[in-house]
Design a protein around this motif. Structure first.
Motif, mmCIF file in Angstrom:
data_model
loop_
_atom_site.group_PDB
_atom_site.id
_atom_site.type_symbol
_atom_site.label_atom_id
_atom_site.label_comp_id
_atom_site.label_asym_id
_atom_site.label_seq_id
_atom_site.Cartn_x
_atom_site.Cartn_y
_atom_site.Cartn_z
ATOM 1 N N LYS A 165 3.571 -55.549 28.735
ATOM 2 C CA LYS A 165 3.717 -56.422 29.909
ATOM 3 C C LYS A 165 2.707 -57.559 29.873
ATOM 4 O O LYS A 165 2.998 -58.671 30.291
ATOM 5 C CB LYS A 165 3.504 -55.612 31.204
ATOM 6 C CG LYS A 165 4.747 -54.925 31.718
ATOM 7 C CD LYS A 165 4.440 -54.248 33.052
ATOM 8 C CE LYS A 165 5.129 -52.887 33.135
ATOM 9 N NZ LYS A 165 4.527 -52.008 34.124
ATOM 10 N N LYS A 166 1.497 -57.241 29.395
ATOM 11 C CA LYS A 166 0.436 -58.249 29.390
ATOM 12 C C LYS A 166 0.404 -59.057 28.095
ATOM 13 O O LYS A 166 -0.394 -59.987 27.970
ATOM 14 C CB LYS A 166 -0.934 -57.555 29.549
ATOM 15 C CG LYS A 166 -1.067 -56.790 30.838
ATOM 16 C CD LYS A 166 -2.333 -55.928 30.857
ATOM 17 C CE LYS A 166 -3.597 -56.766 30.747
ATOM 18 N NZ LYS A 166 -4.809 -55.975 30.984
ATOM 19 N N GLY A 167 1.208 -58.639 27.122
ATOM 20 C CA GLY A 167 1.185 -59.310 25.834
ATOM 21 C C GLY A 167 -0.016 -58.927 24.990
ATOM 22 O O GLY A 167 -0.396 -59.643 24.073
ATOM 23 N N ASP A 168 -0.629 -57.775 25.322
ATOM 24 C CA ASP A 168 -1.785 -57.297 24.557
ATOM 25 C C ASP A 168 -1.350 -56.362 23.439
ATOM 26 O O ASP A 168 -0.217 -55.881 23.414
ATOM 27 C CB ASP A 168 -2.756 -56.547 25.478
ATOM 28 C CG ASP A 168 -3.735 -57.497 26.158
ATOM 29 O OD1 ASP A 168 -3.980 -58.576 25.603
ATOM 30 O OD2 ASP A 168 -4.239 -57.141 27.235
ATOM 31 N N THR A 169 -2.271 -56.074 22.551
ATOM 32 C CA THR A 169 -2.000 -55.146 21.459
ATOM 33 C C THR A 169 -2.832 -53.888 21.660
ATOM 34 O O THR A 169 -3.734 -53.850 22.494
ATOM 35 C CB THR A 169 -2.354 -55.782 20.106
ATOM 36 O OG1 THR A 169 -3.708 -56.213 20.136
ATOM 37 C CG2 THR A 169 -1.451 -56.959 19.808
ATOM 38 N N TRP A 170 -2.517 -52.851 20.886
ATOM 39 C CA TRP A 170 -3.212 -51.580 21.009
ATOM 40 C C TRP A 170 -3.477 -51.031 19.620
ATOM 41 O O TRP A 170 -2.945 -51.541 18.628
ATOM 42 C CB TRP A 170 -2.377 -50.598 21.830
ATOM 43 C CG TRP A 170 -1.007 -50.392 21.243
ATOM 44 C CD1 TRP A 170 -0.665 -49.494 20.281
ATOM 45 C CD2 TRP A 170 0.180 -51.132 21.553
ATOM 46 N NE1 TRP A 170 0.668 -49.625 19.970
ATOM 47 C CE2 TRP A 170 1.211 -50.622 20.734
ATOM 48 C CE3 TRP A 170 0.471 -52.168 22.447
ATOM 49 C CZ2 TRP A 170 2.499 -51.114 20.787
ATOM 50 C CZ3 TRP A 170 1.772 -52.667 22.487
ATOM 51 C CH2 TRP A 170 2.777 -52.135 21.668
ATOM 52 N N VAL A 171 -4.287 -49.966 19.570
ATOM 53 C CA VAL A 171 -4.629 -49.353 18.287
ATOM 54 C C VAL A 171 -3.758 -48.124 18.040
ATOM 55 O O VAL A 171 -3.002 -48.064 17.086
ATOM 56 C CB VAL A 171 -6.132 -48.999 18.233
ATOM 57 C CG1 VAL A 171 -6.500 -48.391 16.884
ATOM 58 C CG2 VAL A 171 -6.981 -50.252 18.487
ATOM 59 N N HIS A 172 -3.872 -47.128 18.928
ATOM 60 C CA HIS A 172 -3.077 -45.907 18.792
ATOM 61 C C HIS A 172 -2.419 -45.577 20.124
ATOM 62 O O HIS A 172 -2.886 -46.014 21.181
ATOM 63 C CB HIS A 172 -3.953 -44.725 18.358
ATOM 64 C CG HIS A 172 -4.502 -44.879 16.980
ATOM 65 N ND1 HIS A 172 -5.837 -44.750 16.680
ATOM 66 C CD2 HIS A 172 -3.883 -45.160 15.811
ATOM 67 C CE1 HIS A 172 -6.017 -44.947 15.384
ATOM 68 N NE2 HIS A 172 -4.849 -45.201 14.827
ATOM 69 N N LEU A 173 -1.364 -44.745 20.055
ATOM 70 C CA LEU A 173 -0.614 -44.400 21.261
ATOM 71 C C LEU A 173 -0.802 -42.938 21.632
ATOM 72 O O LEU A 173 -0.850 -42.059 20.770
ATOM 73 C CB LEU A 173 0.875 -44.679 21.058
ATOM 74 C CG LEU A 173 1.239 -46.151 20.858
ATOM 75 C CD1 LEU A 173 2.709 -46.276 20.471
ATOM 76 C CD2 LEU A 173 0.931 -46.968 22.100
ATOM 77 N N ARG A 174 -0.885 -42.699 22.936
ATOM 78 C CA ARG A 174 -1.034 -41.352 23.472
ATOM 79 C C ARG A 174 0.068 -41.114 24.492
ATOM 80 O O ARG A 174 0.342 -41.968 25.327
ATOM 81 C CB ARG A 174 -2.399 -41.206 24.160
ATOM 82 C CG ARG A 174 -3.588 -41.605 23.284
ATOM 83 C CD ARG A 174 -3.792 -40.632 22.140
ATOM 84 N NE ARG A 174 -4.915 -41.013 21.288
ATOM 85 C CZ ARG A 174 -4.802 -41.298 19.992
ATOM 86 N NH1 ARG A 174 -3.623 -41.263 19.405
ATOM 87 N NH2 ARG A 174 -5.860 -41.595 19.289
#
Ligand SMILES: [Zn+2]
Ligand SMILES: [Zn+2]
Ligand SMILES: [Zn+2]
Length: 87
Positions: free
Chosen positions: A25-34
């Protein structure tokens, strides 16, 4: 040995998406998913800048998450701070 007393909150959940919905939604990225094992919310890990999995625990009070990274099957209880094994 200290164990987790919240395993009754584990449901047969399916990830809503293989992505952090809040980051998308914010257009951000992430490292890993939980994955939240109570409601199926997918959030990003504490190595990600937004830490949405931890934020979901604080807002929804769902204590147990599991990694949905390929080849990982560990989980974590935020309240007891213990690692959990998922088959
Ligand atoms: Zn617990
Ligand atoms: Zn996120
Ligand atoms: Zn949840």
């Amino acid at each position: 040995m200290k164990g987790c007393t919240h395993t009754d909150q584990i449901r047969d959940v399916k990830p809503h998406a293989h992505a952090c919905e809040e980051c998308l939604k914010k257009g951000d990225t992430w490292v890993h998913l939980r994955l939240c094992m109570t409601c199926g919310n997918v959030g990003c890990c504490d190595s990600s800048k937004n830490q949405h999995a931890t934020k979901h625990f604080h807002s929804a009070k769902h204590p147990i998450i599991k990694s949905i990274e390929p080849g990982e099957n560990w989980g974590w209880c935020y309240i007891d701070e213990v690692e959990l094994d998922f088959p």
